[in-house]
Scaffold this motif. Structure first.
Motif, PDB file in Angstrom:
ATOM      1  N   VAL A 201       0.845  -1.205   0.000  1.00 11.52           N
ATOM      2  CA  VAL A 201       0.000   0.000   0.000  1.00 11.52           C
ATOM      3  C   VAL A 201       0.880   1.255   0.000  1.00 11.52           C
ATOM      4  CG1 VAL A 201      -1.603   1.348   1.414  1.00 11.52           C
ATOM      5  CG2 VAL A 201      -2.009  -1.083   1.024  1.00 11.52           C
ATOM      6  N   LYS A 202       1.944   1.223   0.790  1.00  8.96           N
ATOM      7  CA  LYS A 202       2.861   2.368   0.837  1.00  8.96           C
ATOM      8  C   LYS A 202       3.455   2.622  -0.559  1.00  8.96           C
ATOM      9  CE  LYS A 202       7.067   3.903   3.155  1.00  8.96           C
ATOM     10  NZ  LYS A 202       8.212   3.445   3.975  1.00  8.96           N
ATOM     11  N   GLY A 203       3.861   1.535  -1.216  1.00 14.18           N
ATOM     12  CA  GLY A 203       4.450   1.658  -2.551  1.00 14.18           C
ATOM     13  C   GLY A 203       3.445   2.194  -3.560  1.00 14.18           C
ATOM     14  N   ALA A 204       2.209   1.692  -3.490  1.00  8.94           N
ATOM     15  CA  ALA A 204       1.174   2.160  -4.427  1.00  8.94           C
ATOM     16  C   ALA A 204       0.905   3.648  -4.211  1.00  8.94           C
ATOM     17  CB  ALA A 204      -0.103   1.344  -4.224  1.00  8.94           C
ATOM     18  N   LYS A 206       2.913   5.863  -2.886  1.00  7.73           N
ATOM     19  CA  LYS A 206       4.087   6.650  -3.284  1.00  7.73           C
ATOM     20  C   LYS A 206       4.123   6.848  -4.801  1.00  7.73           C
ATOM     21  CE  LYS A 206       8.833   7.374  -2.119  1.00  7.73           C
ATOM     22  NZ  LYS A 206       9.966   7.055  -1.322  1.00  7.73           N
ATOM     23  N   MET A 207       3.806   5.784  -5.546  1.00  3.20           N
ATOM     24  CA  MET A 207       3.783   5.917  -7.011  1.00  3.20           C
ATOM     25  C   MET A 207       2.768   6.962  -7.437  1.00  3.20           C
ATOM     26  SD  MET A 207       4.235   2.220  -8.761  1.00  3.20           S
ATOM     27  CE  MET A 207       2.929   1.391  -7.884  1.00  3.20           C
ATOM     28  N   LEU A 208       1.564   6.893  -6.833  1.00  2.00           N
ATOM     29  CA  LEU A 208       0.515   7.851  -7.197  1.00  2.00           C
ATOM     30  C   LEU A 208       0.940   9.280  -6.903  1.00  2.00           C
ATOM     31  CD1 LEU A 208      -2.874   6.417  -5.900  1.00  2.00           C
ATOM     32  CD2 LEU A 208      -2.260   6.956  -8.253  1.00  2.00           C
ATOM     33  N   LEU A 209       1.505   9.469  -5.709  1.00  2.00           N
ATOM     34  CA  LEU A 209       1.872  10.830  -5.294  1.00  2.00           C
ATOM     35  C   LEU A 209       3.028  11.369  -6.128  1.00  2.00           C
ATOM     36  CD1 LEU A 209       1.528  10.455  -1.414  1.00  2.00           C
ATOM     37  CD2 LEU A 209       0.021  11.714  -2.955  1.00  2.00           C
TER      38      LEU A 209
END
Ligand code: NDP
Ligand code: A1CAB
Length: 258
Positions: A201-204, A206-209
């Motif tokens: 979830v953190k990775g997802a 971060k990619m979005l942001l």
């Protein structure tokens, strides 16, 4: 800036710790009636007191992190001693209009809606204020930018911000919990399942942001045609995944609006 937080519970403590860890040159005092459980904050340089008026004279801003039904009592106690200090309220559902009425239109007021990730410098704190108090609000916006993001929004969206940005922490955690439970069912021990689910979830996020794209563009990169992701996603949607989230968010908003 000197910050006096009244209501050292879940949110008040998160903000205090966030300020101590991520915001330079700010001093924090936290009050609540029963201080035993927050005495440890002094290890972070945060002054703790069971007297709402302790050090309040020296404060530049008073932050209210109390429950809505505690507001009148606290204001009756502090208003006589805070002259023209800025009052920043994180109290859910308390409009600027009502807060100004309760404070006789004599104090600069700002409405803030942080979340408990303030403690880790990752809150999404929505902020609104009457235009005439823009100068008073400016250092508060700066402060919450140190604790994550701090968009200034129209006050009519503050209840929605409470749901999306503050309740949202719980919704996200429930998603992670469900992933973890599924992870256990498909073979992982609980700690490993949780670590994988949380980091994913953190990775997802971060990619979005960082890429600033629509989620579906990233989903396209994960979903191999006839692969395992799309069949899983579609099964979730057949069972109301997005729909139940949207309904839940709207139900939370109805609860705030009363
Ligand atoms: N929790 C969250 O994620 C978020 C909460 N909010 C809002 O923030 C507010 C606080 O929520 P939350 O932190 O969860 O609630 P908590 O119950 O955890 O914290 C409220 C605190 O206020 C203290 N308190 C009560 N009366 C007084 C008083 N007279 N003087 C000083 N302190 C007092 C209580 O301690 P004691 O009894 O010892 O005095 C308690 O620790 C609510 O309005 C909520 O809607 C907004 C965004 C996110
Ligand atoms: O659940 C609540 O009412 C509060 C407001 C936002 C987060 N917690």
């Amino acid at each position: 800036m000197k910050v006096h937080i009244i209501g050292g519970g879940n949110l008040g403590v998160s903000i205090a710790l966030g300020i101590a860890k991520f915001s330079k040159n700010n001093q924090v005092t936290v009050t609540r009636r029963n201080i035993a459980s927050i005495q440890y904050l002094s290890e972070y340089g945060i002054a703790v007191s069971n007297d709402n008026k302790h050090n309040i004279q020296e404060a530049d801003v008073v932050i209210l992190t109390i429950k809505p039904y505690q507001v009148d009592t606290v204001l009756a106690e502090i208003l006589p001693v805070i002259q023209d200090k800025t009052i920043a309220s994180a109290v859910s559902g308390l409009s600027l209009d009502v807060l100004q009425t309760k404070t006789n239109y004599e104090y600069p007021v700002v409405r803030i809606m942080p979340n408990i990730a303030a403690q880790f410098g990752e809150s999404a704190t929505c902020i609104s204020f009457p235009e005439k108090y823009a100068a008073n609000a400016s250092p508060i916006v700066d402060l919450f930018q140190d604790l994550g993001t701090a968009p200034v929004i129209d006050e009519k969206l503050m209840d929605a911000a409470t749901v999306l940005g503050a309740c949202g922490t719980a919704y996200a955690l429930r998603y992670i919990r469900a992933s973890m439970q599924a992870g256990i069912e498909i073979g992982f021990d609980s700690n490993t399942a949780l670590a994988i689910a949380a980091q994913t979830v953190k990775g997802a996020a971060k990619m979005l942001l960082e890429e600033k794209v629509h989620p579906e563009q990233l989903i396209d990169r994960v979903t191999t045609p006839q692969g395992c992701t799309i069949v899983g996603l579609n099964e979730m949607e057949h069972n109301g995944f997005s729909s139940s989230l949207i309904k839940g968010i709207k139900t939370s908003l109805k609860q705030i609006k009363g």
